[in-house]
Write an enzyme that holds these catalytic residues in place. Sequence first.
Site, PDB file in Angstrom:
ATOM      1  N   LYS A 183       0.820  -1.205   0.000  1.00  0.00           N
ATOM      2  CA  LYS A 183       0.000   0.000   0.000  1.00  0.00           C
ATOM      3  C   LYS A 183       0.857   1.260   0.000  1.00  0.00           C
ATOM      4  O   LYS A 183       1.833   1.355   0.730  1.00  0.00           O
ATOM      5  CB  LYS A 183      -0.911  -0.007   1.226  1.00  0.00           C
ATOM      6  CG  LYS A 183      -1.895   1.126   1.281  1.00  0.00           C
ATOM      7  CD  LYS A 183      -3.149   0.703   1.993  1.00  0.00           C
ATOM      8  CE  LYS A 183      -4.187   1.801   2.007  1.00  0.00           C
ATOM      9  NZ  LYS A 183      -4.664   2.218   0.726  1.00  0.00           N
ATOM     10  N   GLY A 218       6.535   0.782   5.768  1.00  0.00           N
ATOM     11  CA  GLY A 218       7.413  -0.136   5.048  1.00  0.00           C
ATOM     12  C   GLY A 218       7.438   0.125   3.556  1.00  0.00           C
ATOM     13  O   GLY A 218       8.498   0.081   2.915  1.00  0.00           O
ATOM     14  N   CYS A 219       6.285   0.420   2.990  1.00  0.00           N
ATOM     15  CA  CYS A 219       6.202   0.668   1.543  1.00  0.00           C
ATOM     16  C   CYS A 219       6.881   1.979   1.167  1.00  0.00           C
ATOM     17  O   CYS A 219       7.509   2.081   0.106  1.00  0.00           O
ATOM     18  CB  CYS A 219       4.747   0.661   1.089  1.00  0.00           C
ATOM     19  SG  CYS A 219       3.964  -0.952   1.336  1.00  0.00           S
ATOM     20  N   THR A 220       6.781   2.974   2.032  1.00  0.00           N
ATOM     21  CA  THR A 220       7.470   4.241   1.785  1.00  0.00           C
ATOM     22  C   THR A 220       8.980   4.042   1.859  1.00  0.00           C
ATOM     23  O   THR A 220       9.721   4.526   0.999  1.00  0.00           O
ATOM     24  CB  THR A 220       7.003   5.312   2.782  1.00  0.00           C
ATOM     25  OG1 THR A 220       5.592   5.511   2.603  1.00  0.00           O
ATOM     26  CG2 THR A 220       7.735   6.629   2.567  1.00  0.00           C
ATOM     27  N   ALA A 249      10.008   2.204  -1.363  1.00  0.00           N
ATOM     28  CA  ALA A 249       9.960   3.076  -2.544  1.00  0.00           C
ATOM     29  C   ALA A 249      11.090   4.100  -2.519  1.00  0.00           C
ATOM     30  O   ALA A 249      11.735   4.349  -3.549  1.00  0.00           O
ATOM     31  CB  ALA A 249       8.601   3.769  -2.626  1.00  0.00           C
TER      32      ALA A 249
END
Length: 154
Positions: A41, A46-48, A51
């Site tokens: 998401k 974690g995704c930030t 990325a």
Amino acid sequence: MAIQVGDEAPDFNFTHKDGSSVSLKALLQKKKAVVLYFYPKDDTPGCTAQACSFRDSYESFTEAGAEVIGVSSDASTSHDAFASKHRLPFTLIPDGDGSLRKRYGVPRSFLGLLPGRVTYVIDSKGVVQHVFNSQLQATRHITEALDVIKRLQS
């Protein structure tokens, strides 16, 4: 069935609002390797981190002849805001219906509640050379992928 090392990578095609498009086939025709990473998401911790780590290493990937593409179920508007906020130089593909995730066989994690975090390194011939699956080691996806891309380059 999950895509594994040695398998031919399933094609994908996404058209942006401005009419430009990105597809695996077009990238392969340019003799590019592709790092295709699936993440849960936009704008979660974690995704930030993942990325932004891909962003910080993006030049190393492009110098090695690879393109980075992120995929989640978020809508294009969410991807646009996420990419703008974090200055992401690579394409994010919306997969709202989960069809691309399903074609690659990306599993769900944490009792099936969260979409999985899996990175595929695809060589310039369209063959999967590496698969890394880890929900919790978000930034390790970058080091794993870059190591493989550098090996493919030499």
